[in-house]
Scaffold this motif. Structure first.
Motif, PDB file in Angstrom:
ATOM      1  N   SER A  16       0.811  -1.215   0.000  1.00 19.42           N
ATOM      2  CA  SER A  16       0.000   0.000   0.000  1.00 19.42           C
ATOM      3  C   SER A  16       0.843   1.263   0.000  1.00 19.42           C
ATOM      4  N   ARG A  17       1.967   1.249   0.703  1.00 23.46           N
ATOM      5  CA  ARG A  17       2.808   2.450   0.736  1.00 23.46           C
ATOM      6  C   ARG A  17       3.399   2.729  -0.643  1.00 23.46           C
ATOM      7  N   ASN A  18       3.691   1.680  -1.413  1.00 21.90           N
ATOM      8  CA  ASN A  18       4.188   1.882  -2.774  1.00 21.90           C
ATOM      9  C   ASN A  18       3.146   2.602  -3.626  1.00 21.90           C
ATOM     10  N   LEU A  19       1.892   2.211  -3.461  1.00 24.37           N
ATOM     11  CA  LEU A  19       0.824   2.888  -4.201  1.00 24.37           C
ATOM     12  C   LEU A  19       0.771   4.367  -3.826  1.00 24.37           C
ATOM     13  N   LEU A  20       0.795   4.660  -2.527  1.00 27.88           N
ATOM     14  CA  LEU A  20       0.708   6.043  -2.073  1.00 27.88           C
ATOM     15  C   LEU A  20       1.897   6.861  -2.554  1.00 27.88           C
ATOM     16  N   ASP A  21       3.095   6.315  -2.438  1.00 24.86           N
ATOM     17  CA  ASP A  21       4.290   7.040  -2.863  1.00 24.86           C
ATOM     18  C   ASP A  21       4.296   7.303  -4.365  1.00 24.86           C
ATOM     19  N   THR A  22       3.751   6.366  -5.130  1.00 25.01           N
ATOM     20  CA  THR A  22       3.779   6.481  -6.589  1.00 25.01           C
ATOM     21  C   THR A  22       2.727   7.435  -7.123  1.00 25.01           C
ATOM     22  N   TYR A  23       1.515   7.370  -6.564  1.00 25.95           N
ATOM     23  CA  TYR A  23       0.390   8.093  -7.166  1.00 25.95           C
ATOM     24  C   TYR A  23      -0.179   9.233  -6.321  1.00 25.95           C
ATOM     25  N   PHE A  24       0.143   9.311  -5.035  1.00 25.10           N
ATOM     26  CA  PHE A  24      -0.540  10.274  -4.169  1.00 25.10           C
ATOM     27  C   PHE A  24       0.389  11.134  -3.314  1.00 25.10           C
ATOM     28  N   SER A  25       1.683  11.073  -3.527  1.00 28.93           N
ATOM     29  CA  SER A  25       2.610  11.806  -2.676  1.00 28.93           C
ATOM     30  C   SER A  25       2.722  13.267  -3.105  1.00 28.93           C
ATOM     31  N   LEU A  74     -17.108  15.880   5.992  1.00 29.32           N
ATOM     32  CA  LEU A  74     -17.197  15.968   7.446  1.00 29.32           C
ATOM     33  C   LEU A  74     -18.439  16.696   7.939  1.00 29.32           C
ATOM     34  N   LYS A  75     -18.830  17.755   7.256  1.00 26.52           N
ATOM     35  CA  LYS A  75     -19.945  18.576   7.719  1.00 26.52           C
ATOM     36  C   LYS A  75     -21.304  17.933   7.447  1.00 26.52           C
ATOM     37  N   TYR A  76     -21.321  16.862   6.658  1.00 21.79           N
ATOM     38  CA  TYR A  76     -22.594  16.387   6.130  1.00 21.79           C
ATOM     39  C   TYR A  76     -22.973  14.974   6.551  1.00 21.79           C
ATOM     40  N   PHE A  77     -22.047  14.238   7.220  1.00 21.86           N
ATOM     41  CA  PHE A  77     -22.342  12.871   7.621  1.00 21.86           C
ATOM     42  C   PHE A  77     -21.863  12.626   9.048  1.00 21.86           C
ATOM     43  N   ARG A  78     -22.662  11.875   9.775  1.00 22.11           N
ATOM     44  CA  ARG A  78     -22.353  11.595  11.176  1.00 22.11           C
ATOM     45  C   ARG A  78     -21.201  10.607  11.305  1.00 22.11           C
ATOM     46  N   GLU A  79     -21.152   9.614  10.409  1.00 22.29           N
ATOM     47  CA  GLU A  79     -20.059   8.646  10.471  1.00 22.29           C
ATOM     48  C   GLU A  79     -19.671   8.183   9.086  1.00 22.29           C
ATOM     49  N   ILE A  80     -18.394   7.862   8.959  1.00 21.25           N
ATOM     50  CA  ILE A  80     -17.834   7.366   7.707  1.00 21.25           C
ATOM     51  C   ILE A  80     -17.303   5.959   7.949  1.00 21.25           C
ATOM     52  N   ILE A  81     -17.657   5.038   7.061  1.00 19.91           N
ATOM     53  CA  ILE A  81     -17.192   3.652   7.123  1.00 19.91           C
ATOM     54  C   ILE A  81     -16.366   3.384   5.868  1.00 19.91           C
ATOM     55  N   LEU A  82     -15.171   2.839   6.040  1.00 21.34           N
ATOM     56  CA  LEU A  82     -14.303   2.520   4.914  1.00 21.34           C
ATOM     57  C   LEU A  82     -14.269   1.014   4.695  1.00 21.34           C
ATOM     58  N   LEU A  83     -14.420   0.590   3.457  1.00 22.26           N
ATOM     59  CA  LEU A  83     -14.327  -0.824   3.100  1.00 22.26           C
ATOM     60  C   LEU A  83     -13.042  -1.063   2.314  1.00 22.26           C
ATOM     61  N   LYS A  84     -12.278  -2.077   2.727  1.00 24.38           N
ATOM     62  CA  LYS A  84     -11.001  -2.396   2.091  1.00 24.38           C
ATOM     63  C   LYS A  84     -10.899  -3.904   1.874  1.00 24.38           C
ATOM     64  N   PRO A  85     -10.209  -4.360   0.804  1.00 28.49           N
ATOM     65  CA  PRO A  85     -10.167  -5.795   0.503  1.00 28.49           C
ATOM     66  C   PRO A  85      -9.005  -6.555   1.120  1.00 28.49           C
ATOM     67  N   SER A  86      -8.042  -5.850   1.752  1.00 29.39           N
ATOM     68  CA  SER A  86      -6.867  -6.571   2.258  1.00 29.39           C
ATOM     69  C   SER A  86      -6.470  -6.082   3.648  1.00 29.39           C
ATOM     70  N   ASP A  87      -5.915  -7.006   4.437  1.00 27.78           N
ATOM     71  CA  ASP A  87      -5.428  -6.656   5.776  1.00 27.78           C
ATOM     72  C   ASP A  87      -4.286  -5.650   5.699  1.00 27.78           C
ATOM     73  N   HIS A  88      -3.427  -5.806   4.690  1.00 27.72           N
ATOM     74  CA  HIS A  88      -2.280  -4.913   4.561  1.00 27.72           C
ATOM     75  C   HIS A  88      -2.746  -3.473   4.357  1.00 27.72           C
ATOM     76  N   CYS A  89      -3.758  -3.296   3.524  1.00 26.61           N
ATOM     77  CA  CYS A  89      -4.306  -1.965   3.280  1.00 26.61           C
ATOM     78  C   CYS A  89      -4.906  -1.388   4.557  1.00 26.61           C
ATOM     79  N   ILE A  90      -5.609  -2.217   5.304  1.00 27.40           N
ATOM     80  CA  ILE A  90      -6.237  -1.762   6.545  1.00 27.40           C
ATOM     81  C   ILE A  90      -5.182  -1.339   7.569  1.00 27.40           C
ATOM     82  N   VAL A  91      -4.094  -2.101   7.662  1.00 29.53           N
ATOM     83  CA  VAL A  91      -3.016  -1.752   8.593  1.00 29.53           C
ATOM     84  C   VAL A  91      -2.413  -0.400   8.223  1.00 29.53           C
ATOM     85  N   GLU A  92      -2.154  -0.196   6.939  1.00 34.60           N
ATOM     86  CA  GLU A  92      -1.581   1.073   6.494  1.00 34.60           C
ATOM     87  C   GLU A  92      -2.530   2.233   6.774  1.00 34.60           C
ATOM     88  N   LEU A  93      -3.794   2.017   6.550  1.00 37.23           N
ATOM     89  CA  LEU A  93      -4.790   3.055   6.800  1.00 37.23           C
ATOM     90  C   LEU A  93      -4.883   3.394   8.279  1.00 37.23           C
TER      91      LEU A  93
END
Length: 262
Positions: A16-25, A74-93
Motif C-alpha cells: 500500500s505504501r508503494n501505491l501512495l508514494d507512486t500516485y498520491f505523494s 465531514l460537515k454532512y455525515f455523522r459517520e464514515i465507514i471505509l471498506l477495504k479488501p486486504s489486511d495490509h491496506c487496513i493496517v496502512e490506513l
C-alpha cells in the motif's frame, strides 16, 4: 474474452505504501497531481458543498488506503465507514487514523482541503476531524454474497467510489456485477459519488503490473442505468500526467441517485 494475465488488486494485493508514494505523494516528481488529488478533491468538495449529499452514514470504497477525497464530507455525515479488501491496506490506513509514527503524510491534501473550504488556517483540524469521523474500517470480499461476511453494516445514505471498480474487475461484465454488489449497501433513494479513470487497462505498483477494467463514459452510463441509477452530474477531464506507469486517457467524476420503486 482472454484471461487476465496481470495481477488483480483484490486478489493478489500490493504494498500500500508503494501505491501512495507512486500516485498520491507530494514529491515534486510525482506526475499525477491533477488526477490523484487536485481535480477529484475539487469535485468532491463542490458536490458535498451543494447540500444534496448528507445523512447519517457514508460508506467509502476506494483503492488503497486513500482518504483525501473525504475531507469535504465531514460537515454532512455523522459517520464514515471505509471498506477495504486486504489486511495490509487496513493496517496502512490505521497508521494514519490512529496517528501512529510512520503513517503516510497527507498534509499536502489537508492544505488543499482547507483552501477549497476557505479555511486555510485549519489544516490540522481537518485531519483530526476526518480521523474522528471514520468510525469503522471493514474488510470486504467480492466472492461472498454478503461483502462483509458476519459484520453487519448500516445502509448508507451515500456511497463513494474512488478507483475501486476498475481495479477489482477483470472486464466490463464483472464491473457491472461488482457495482451491483456494492450498490446493495445503499438505502433506497440513496446517492453515490464516483471517481474513476477511463480507457485504462493496467497500472504499475512496486514494479508489478495490475489489471484495470477498460471502460468508457458510455459503458459507465449503461452500468448505472441497468441498476436503476439516475445520473445528476458527470464530467470528464483529459489526462495531464506524463508517465508510463498507467495507460488511462482521462478521469471522470459522477454523481447519481437510486430511483425508488413505487
Amino acid at each position: 474474452m482472454e484471461p487476465v494475465s496481470n495481477k488483480l488488486y483484490h486478489v493478489h494485493g500490493f504494498h500500500s505504501r508503494n501505491l501512495l508514494d507512486t500516485y498520491f505523494s507530494s514529491k515534486p516528481e510525482m506526475p499525477f497531481t491533477h488526477e490523484a488529488f487536485m481535480y477529484p478533491m475539487e469535485k468532491f468538495h463542490n458536490a458535498f458543498s451543494s447540500g444534496d449529499f448528507r445523512g447519517d452514514v457514508l460508506i467509502d470504497i476506494s483503492t488503497g488506503p486513500i482518504i483525501h477525497h473525504l475531507y469535504a464530507a465531514l460537515k454532512y455525515f455523522r459517520e464514515i465507514i471505509l471498506l477495504k479488501p486486504s489486511d495490509h491496506c487496513i493496517v496502512e490506513l490505521k497508521k494514519w487514523t490512529d496517528s501512529r509514527t510512520g503513517a503516510f503524510d497527507w498534509s499536502h491534501t489537508s492544505i488543499l482541503a482547507t483552501e477549497l473550504a476557505g479555511e486555510s488556517d485549519q489544516c490540522e483540524e481537518k485531519e483530526i476531524g476526518l480521523r474522528a469521523a471514520i468510525k469503522h474500517v471493514v474488510k470486504f470480499n467480492l466472492n461472498q454474497e454478503n461483502l462483509t461476511g458476519s459484520i453487519g453494516l448500516p445502509q448508507a445514505d451515500c456511497l463513494v467510489f474512488c478507483f475501486i471498480l476498475g481495479s477489482t474487475s477483470k472486464d466490463l461484465e464483472e464491473f457491472g456485477r461488482n457495482f451491483k454488489k456494492f450498490s446493495k449497501l445503499l438505502k433506497p433513494g440513496g446517492r453515490i459519488m464516483y471517481y474513476g479513470i477511463l480507457n485504462c487497462t493496467f497500472y504499475m505498483v512496486g514494479g508489478e503490473k495490475f489489471n484495470h477494467c477498460k471502460y468508457n463514459e458510455s459503458d459507465f452510463r449503461s452500468v448505472l442505468s441497468n441498476e436503476g441509477f439516475v445520473i445528476t452530474h458527470l464530467e470528464v477531464s483529459q489526462r495531464k500526467a506524463e508517465s508510463d506507469l498507467i495507460d488511462f486517457d482521462s478521469v471522470m467524476f459522477c454523481t447519481a441517485y437510486k430511483e425508488q420503486k413505487i
